[in-house]
Motif scaffolding. Structure first.
Motif, mmCIF file in Angstrom:
data_model
loop_
_atom_site.group_PDB
_atom_site.id
_atom_site.type_symbol
_atom_site.label_atom_id
_atom_site.label_comp_id
_atom_site.label_asym_id
_atom_site.label_seq_id
_atom_site.Cartn_x
_atom_site.Cartn_y
_atom_site.Cartn_z
ATOM 1 N N PRO A 237 -11.608 11.623 -18.258
ATOM 2 C CA PRO A 237 -12.584 12.504 -18.899
ATOM 3 C C PRO A 237 -13.590 13.000 -17.865
ATOM 4 C CG PRO A 237 -13.087 10.208 -19.378
ATOM 5 C CD PRO A 237 -11.810 10.208 -18.584
ATOM 6 N N GLY A 238 -14.103 14.201 -18.082
ATOM 7 C CA GLY A 238 -15.045 14.743 -17.123
ATOM 8 C C GLY A 238 -15.834 15.902 -17.678
ATOM 9 N N LEU A 239 -16.740 16.418 -16.839
ATOM 10 C CA LEU A 239 -17.590 17.546 -17.198
ATOM 11 C C LEU A 239 -17.648 18.530 -16.042
ATOM 12 C CD1 LEU A 239 -20.646 15.678 -18.792
ATOM 13 C CD2 LEU A 239 -18.951 17.038 -20.029
ATOM 14 N N ILE A 240 -17.704 19.812 -16.374
ATOM 15 C CA ILE A 240 -17.992 20.873 -15.418
ATOM 16 C C ILE A 240 -19.254 21.575 -15.892
ATOM 17 C CG2 ILE A 240 -17.215 23.057 -14.428
ATOM 18 C CD1 ILE A 240 -14.337 22.094 -14.811
ATOM 19 N N TYR A 241 -20.182 21.812 -14.963
ATOM 20 C CA TYR A 241 -21.398 22.540 -15.314
ATOM 21 C C TYR A 241 -21.540 23.750 -14.410
ATOM 22 C CZ TYR A 241 -26.203 23.773 -16.325
ATOM 23 O OH TYR A 241 -27.326 24.457 -16.687
ATOM 24 N N LEU A 249 -20.836 22.436 -10.738
ATOM 25 C CA LEU A 249 -20.801 20.993 -10.521
ATOM 26 C C LEU A 249 -19.688 20.381 -11.365
ATOM 27 C CD1 LEU A 249 -24.636 20.212 -10.781
ATOM 28 C CD2 LEU A 249 -23.322 20.670 -8.698
ATOM 29 N N ASN A 250 -19.130 19.253 -10.902
ATOM 30 C CA ASN A 250 -18.131 18.558 -11.712
ATOM 31 C C ASN A 250 -18.224 17.058 -11.501
ATOM 32 O OD1 ASN A 250 -15.760 17.400 -9.934
ATOM 33 N ND2 ASN A 250 -16.262 19.387 -9.015
ATOM 34 N N GLY A 251 -17.777 16.322 -12.484
ATOM 35 C CA GLY A 251 -17.702 14.870 -12.397
ATOM 36 C C GLY A 251 -16.589 14.346 -13.280
ATOM 37 N N LEU A 252 -15.813 13.385 -12.758
ATOM 38 C CA LEU A 252 -14.728 12.775 -13.522
ATOM 39 C C LEU A 252 -14.703 11.281 -13.256
ATOM 40 C CD1 LEU A 252 -13.314 15.639 -12.094
ATOM 41 C CD2 LEU A 252 -11.715 15.084 -13.920
ATOM 42 N N ILE A 253 -14.250 10.532 -14.252
ATOM 43 C CA ILE A 253 -13.977 9.110 -14.071
ATOM 44 C C ILE A 253 -12.538 8.855 -14.489
ATOM 45 C CG2 ILE A 253 -14.998 8.569 -16.337
ATOM 46 C CD1 ILE A 253 -15.735 5.801 -15.080
ATOM 47 N N TYR A 254 -11.764 8.222 -13.608
ATOM 48 C CA TYR A 254 -10.342 7.972 -13.843
ATOM 49 C C TYR A 254 -10.169 6.532 -14.331
ATOM 50 C CZ TYR A 254 -9.665 12.250 -11.152
ATOM 51 O OH TYR A 254 -9.703 13.546 -10.720
ATOM 52 N N LEU A 255 -9.605 6.408 -15.519
ATOM 53 C CA LEU A 255 -9.409 5.105 -16.155
ATOM 54 C C LEU A 255 -7.910 4.821 -16.234
ATOM 55 C CD1 LEU A 255 -11.939 5.675 -19.055
ATOM 56 C CD2 LEU A 255 -12.365 4.488 -16.879
ATOM 57 N N PRO A 256 -7.452 3.682 -15.734
ATOM 58 C CA PRO A 256 -6.009 3.422 -15.709
ATOM 59 C C PRO A 256 -5.436 3.165 -17.092
ATOM 60 C CG PRO A 256 -7.220 1.513 -14.897
ATOM 61 C CD PRO A 256 -8.227 2.601 -15.087
ATOM 62 N N ILE A 271 -11.860 4.966 -10.980
ATOM 63 C CA ILE A 271 -12.151 5.823 -9.833
ATOM 64 C C ILE A 271 -13.173 6.847 -10.293
ATOM 65 C CG2 ILE A 271 -11.205 7.418 -8.107
ATOM 66 C CD1 ILE A 271 -8.443 6.133 -8.655
ATOM 67 N N VAL A 272 -14.189 7.095 -9.474
ATOM 68 C CA VAL A 272 -15.250 8.048 -9.808
ATOM 69 C C VAL A 272 -15.209 9.192 -8.801
ATOM 70 C CG1 VAL A 272 -17.726 8.416 -10.074
ATOM 71 C CG2 VAL A 272 -16.694 6.270 -10.846
ATOM 72 N N SER A 273 -15.304 10.428 -9.301
ATOM 73 C CA SER A 273 -15.255 11.600 -8.421
ATOM 74 C C SER A 273 -16.323 12.599 -8.842
ATOM 75 C CB SER A 273 -13.866 12.253 -8.471
ATOM 76 O OG SER A 273 -13.754 13.287 -7.509
ATOM 77 N N LEU A 274 -17.123 13.095 -7.859
ATOM 78 C CA LEU A 274 -18.187 14.054 -8.106
ATOM 79 C C LEU A 274 -18.064 15.200 -7.107
ATOM 80 C CD1 LEU A 274 -21.144 11.498 -8.346
ATOM 81 C CD2 LEU A 274 -19.936 12.556 -10.275
ATOM 82 N N GLY A 275 -18.330 16.425 -7.546
ATOM 83 C CA GLY A 275 -18.144 17.531 -6.632
ATOM 84 C C GLY A 275 -19.023 18.725 -6.941
#
Length: 280
Positions: A237-241, A249-256, A271-275
């Protein structure tokens, strides 16, 4: 021990003319020992933790309706902890560190299948620009493989009212052997949806991705084929702003959802990813 890699490593091509530059920070902490699809106690694994901070500069430019290019320039900082006296009466935890430029990817895109550029082919190479001789690291956990790899894939995106969807896949295969080591072939796949009409917060777009990876065992006299190879599936799940029409901006968290490994390997719990992206 095996480098789990990035389920977010594909990147989704943008549709339309022009280009985009993205800087993505991803944090990966492999601290859960597994064998097959079963979790093991820490005491049954000689390797204790692999922590990596990935800084990726991603670039895309569409020259015209038919052709474009993509590039990924990675910088990695990785630490590794292992028990050098594993199986004996006393522990001896050693910590190792490596950082620097990783393996650069350069890819072309053909986007001329449809008028809206909503589907295309991706093809290119992964170059041996990353270090593969860091002290204390096995070849499969170095920040570079030392090999030149071919990359072949494709994507498709679509829109229905306020809902958008996208899919992408990429196949990687090493074309050579470097110092007795050849990384196993890999297949990465993703599919996602996003909703574009949150009226109370203009510019905010929620998204949901599924990312799958299949990586086959390494080969060569300096490889460890019995402890390399995996199959993973992540829900992200994630968000784009959209700050404005240029900055995003974007952010996602990867859940196995599923993790299956060969031998004994360390895997992440999330795993956490921000950009941040700039469109031009």
């Amino acid at each position: 021990m095996f480098d789990q890699g990035l389920p977010s490593g594909l990147g989704l091509p943008s549709v339309g003319s022009g280009g985009v530059i993205n800087i993505q920070e991803t944090f990966l902490d492999q601290n859960k020992p597994m064998s097959g699809s079963a979790t093991l106690p820490q005491s049954q694994s000689p390797d204790k933790e692999i922590k990596t901070q990935f800084t990726n500069i991603n670039m895309q430019y569409n020259f015209n309706h038919n052709w474009g290019m993509m590039a990924m320039i990675p910088y990695w900082h990785r630490t590794f902890s292992t028990d050098n006296n594993f199986g004996q009466n006393t522990q001896s935890i050693a910590n190792y560190q490596t950082k620097g430029l990783g393996d650069i990817r350069v890819m072309g895109m053909y986007t001329g299948f449809s008028d809206d550029m909503s589907e295309g082919l991706i093809f290119g190479v992964k170059l041996p620009t990353g270090n593969f001789n860091a002290y204390g690291f096995d070849r499969d956990t170095q920040i570079g493989s030392g090999t030149t790899d071919t990359l072949v894939g494709g994507y498709k995106v679509g829109q229905y009212r306020y809902w958008g969807w996208y899919t992408q896949g990429m196949y990687r295969r090493a074309m050579d052997v470097r110092n007795g080591y050849r990384p196993g072939d890999s297949i990465q796949m993703l599919a996602g949806i996003h909703y574009d009409d949150i009226r109370k917060i203009p510019g905010l777009t929620p998204l949901l991705q599924i990312n799958g990876t299949i990586r086959y065992a390494d080969s060569g006299i300096n490889s460890n084929p019995y402890y390399t190879g995996l199959r993973t599936l992540y829900l992200a799940p994630g968000l784009i702003y959209n700050i404005n029409h240029k900055w995003q901006l974007n952010g996602l968290i990867y859940l196995p959802l599923y993790q299956q490994v060969s031998g004994i390997q360390l895997v992440p719990k999330q795993i956490v990813s921000l950009g941040v992206s700039y469109l031009f």
